[in-house]
Design an enzyme around this catalytic site. Sequence first.
Site, short mmCIF file in Angstrom:
data_model
loop_
_atom_site.label_atom_id
_atom_site.label_comp_id
_atom_site.label_asym_id
_atom_site.label_seq_id
_atom_site.Cartn_x
_atom_site.Cartn_y
_atom_site.Cartn_z
N GLN A 17 22.09 0.35 -21.18
CA GLN A 17 22.44 1.08 -22.39
C GLN A 17 23.91 1.48 -22.52
O GLN A 17 24.50 1.29 -23.57
CB GLN A 17 21.58 2.34 -22.52
CG GLN A 17 21.82 3.10 -23.82
CD GLN A 17 20.96 4.33 -23.97
OE1 GLN A 17 21.22 5.18 -24.82
NE2 GLN A 17 19.92 4.45 -23.18
N ARG A 38 22.22 -13.48 -16.51
CA ARG A 38 21.63 -14.36 -15.51
C ARG A 38 20.63 -15.29 -16.17
O ARG A 38 19.79 -14.86 -16.96
CB ARG A 38 20.93 -13.55 -14.42
CG ARG A 38 21.86 -12.79 -13.50
CD ARG A 38 21.09 -12.13 -12.37
NE ARG A 38 20.12 -11.16 -12.88
CZ ARG A 38 18.84 -11.18 -12.55
NH1 ARG A 38 18.35 -12.11 -11.75
NH2 ARG A 38 18.01 -10.25 -13.04
N LEU A 72 25.20 -17.51 -16.79
CA LEU A 72 26.16 -17.96 -15.79
C LEU A 72 25.81 -17.35 -14.44
O LEU A 72 25.60 -16.14 -14.33
CB LEU A 72 27.58 -17.55 -16.19
CG LEU A 72 28.71 -17.99 -15.26
CD1 LEU A 72 28.85 -19.52 -15.28
CD2 LEU A 72 30.03 -17.35 -15.71
N ASP A 73 25.74 -18.19 -13.41
CA ASP A 73 25.54 -17.73 -12.04
C ASP A 73 26.92 -17.51 -11.43
O ASP A 73 27.58 -18.45 -10.98
CB ASP A 73 24.75 -18.76 -11.24
CG ASP A 73 24.50 -18.32 -9.80
OD1 ASP A 73 24.96 -17.23 -9.42
OD2 ASP A 73 23.86 -19.08 -9.05
N THR A 74 27.35 -16.27 -11.40
CA THR A 74 28.71 -15.97 -10.91
C THR A 74 28.81 -15.99 -9.39
O THR A 74 29.90 -15.87 -8.85
CB THR A 74 29.16 -14.59 -11.43
OG1 THR A 74 28.22 -13.58 -10.99
CG2 THR A 74 29.25 -14.57 -12.95
N LYS A 75 27.66 -16.15 -8.70
CA LYS A 75 27.71 -16.26 -7.24
C LYS A 75 27.95 -17.70 -6.79
O LYS A 75 28.39 -17.94 -5.67
CB LYS A 75 26.40 -15.74 -6.63
CG LYS A 75 26.17 -14.25 -6.87
CD LYS A 75 24.85 -13.79 -6.25
CE LYS A 75 24.63 -12.31 -6.48
NZ LYS A 75 23.34 -11.84 -5.90
N ARG A 104 33.14 -7.33 -5.04
CA ARG A 104 32.34 -8.20 -4.17
C ARG A 104 32.16 -9.58 -4.78
O ARG A 104 31.93 -10.56 -4.05
CB ARG A 104 30.99 -7.54 -3.88
CG ARG A 104 31.08 -6.30 -2.99
CD ARG A 104 29.72 -5.84 -2.52
NE ARG A 104 28.88 -5.34 -3.60
CZ ARG A 104 28.89 -4.08 -4.05
NH1 ARG A 104 29.73 -3.19 -3.51
NH2 ARG A 104 28.10 -3.70 -5.02
N LYS A 136 23.99 6.15 -7.78
CA LYS A 136 23.44 5.52 -8.98
C LYS A 136 23.08 6.60 -9.99
O LYS A 136 22.51 7.63 -9.63
CB LYS A 136 22.21 4.69 -8.63
CG LYS A 136 21.60 3.94 -9.81
CD LYS A 136 20.39 3.12 -9.39
CE LYS A 136 20.80 1.91 -8.57
NZ LYS A 136 19.65 1.02 -8.31
N TYR A 138 21.48 7.50 -13.97
CA TYR A 138 20.80 7.16 -15.21
C TYR A 138 21.03 8.29 -16.21
O TYR A 138 21.61 9.32 -15.89
CB TYR A 138 19.31 6.94 -14.97
CG TYR A 138 19.00 5.68 -14.18
CD1 TYR A 138 18.89 4.46 -14.83
CD2 TYR A 138 18.84 5.73 -12.80
CE1 TYR A 138 18.61 3.29 -14.12
CE2 TYR A 138 18.56 4.57 -12.08
CZ TYR A 138 18.45 3.36 -12.75
OH TYR A 138 18.19 2.22 -12.04
N GLU A 139 20.54 8.08 -17.43
CA GLU A 139 20.76 9.04 -18.52
C GLU A 139 20.53 10.48 -18.12
O GLU A 139 21.42 11.33 -18.24
CB GLU A 139 19.87 8.66 -19.70
CG GLU A 139 19.83 9.68 -20.82
CD GLU A 139 21.16 9.84 -21.52
OE1 GLU A 139 21.55 11.00 -21.79
OE2 GLU A 139 21.82 8.82 -21.80
N ASP A 168 24.30 7.96 -21.53
CA ASP A 168 24.50 6.52 -21.68
C ASP A 168 25.31 6.18 -22.94
O ASP A 168 26.45 5.73 -22.85
CB ASP A 168 23.14 5.81 -21.75
CG ASP A 168 22.57 5.52 -20.37
OD1 ASP A 168 23.36 5.17 -19.47
OD2 ASP A 168 21.35 5.62 -20.19
N GLY A 247 27.89 30.21 -30.69
CA GLY A 247 29.21 30.34 -31.28
C GLY A 247 29.27 31.47 -32.29
O GLY A 247 28.46 32.40 -32.26
N GLY A 248 30.20 31.38 -33.21
CA GLY A 248 30.41 32.44 -34.17
C GLY A 248 29.49 32.40 -35.37
O GLY A 248 29.60 33.24 -36.26
#
Length: 415
Positions: A17, A38, A72-75, A104, A136, A138-139, A168, A247-248
Amino acid sequence: MGKALEGVRILDFTHVQSGPTCTQLLAWFGADVIKVERAGAGDITRGQLRDIPNVDSLYFTMLNHNKRSITLDTKHPEGKKVLETLVRHCDVLVENFAPGALDRMGFTWERIQELNPKMIVASIKGFGPGPYEDCKVYENVAQCAGGAASTTGFDDGPPLVTGAQIGDSGTGLHLALGIVTALYQRNRTGRGQKVDAAMQDGVLNLCRVKLRDQQRLARNHVMEEYPQFPNGKFGDAVPRAGNASGGGQPGWILKCKGWETDPNAYIYFITQAPVWEDICKVIGREEWLTDPRYASPKARLPHLKEIFDEIEKWTMTKTKFEAMDILNKHDIPCGPILSMKELAEEPSLRKTGTIVEVDHPERGKYLSVGNPIKLSDSPTEVVRSPLLGEHTDEVMAEIGISKDQVAALRAANVI
């Protein structure tokens, strides 16, 4: 005049997200956003919270409009070569991987600068540098760590998170502004730079009035605008304020006609000082106008609960929309509690493009939120989200990879 960000090409390595919120906004403004996914899987949200079997979920479709998708397989060594070519052809790389993931992959900031010194690399992380930077997030974790949860809810209950995705989507909006700013600076310097947005930082930025109140509390040990005043106790941290603004402009959520069966038959009512006389007349309590307990905003503060109790006796005789019509004639600030169903069916939001109907080749028509930011010379047309890998061949051709090379990459499961 064309789109505001026409000619800007975004390499989108984001998922779920926060990142997709950022890149979708840039796409709405006219940037060419290439979403890298992927093969066979794609963004995890394609399959999360599905309402139709084997079709991209609303979670995915509503966060990825106006983008192109490639796989695309970037590995894979050949995949890395393709990615290097993409970096050379793009202006911005956006990612919300776990910390260190891009390094990495072999694409450190230094390596990206070698490939394209004008490249802007924008990242969303859970925390900035510090004790939690590798955690890690999350929201709801971001809401808790950024100060929102501790200040939300009622004093006699636990901390609460909000339904608004301030961790997020809120951080995605912050990052989008950072990217546009970096692009503007690049026009002068010719240099790319790194843009970072941490979710904790983004939530805290949206909670700045509570940091204001923390300092007020530390100095005075009491805050008269909070419901704990005058009979409750204040500790050393900003307390939960229920539905008070803090607040005011004192405000509270009040029941309206039908509240017994409709969980959203409520209205937010603000007792703004300039219209106090009108408030008293509308609810039939003109005697308050000469009562010293209600003569000034400060005098009214210790009596806010009884004031709102009396106003609620009036609002309970009206539907929230009837109350709105009456109160607006007197410029009394108020707002109905609108459900998602009511918002989805509101014609004015359809007319402005705030809610749009989108047609998808597999799921059919669905509703989505449109661009909340309107530009007079660059109107937004919301285009359906891409199918997984739908534009792979198209993008490969644009960056100079031949059909034969594409065939070989596909045979090797690189794309």
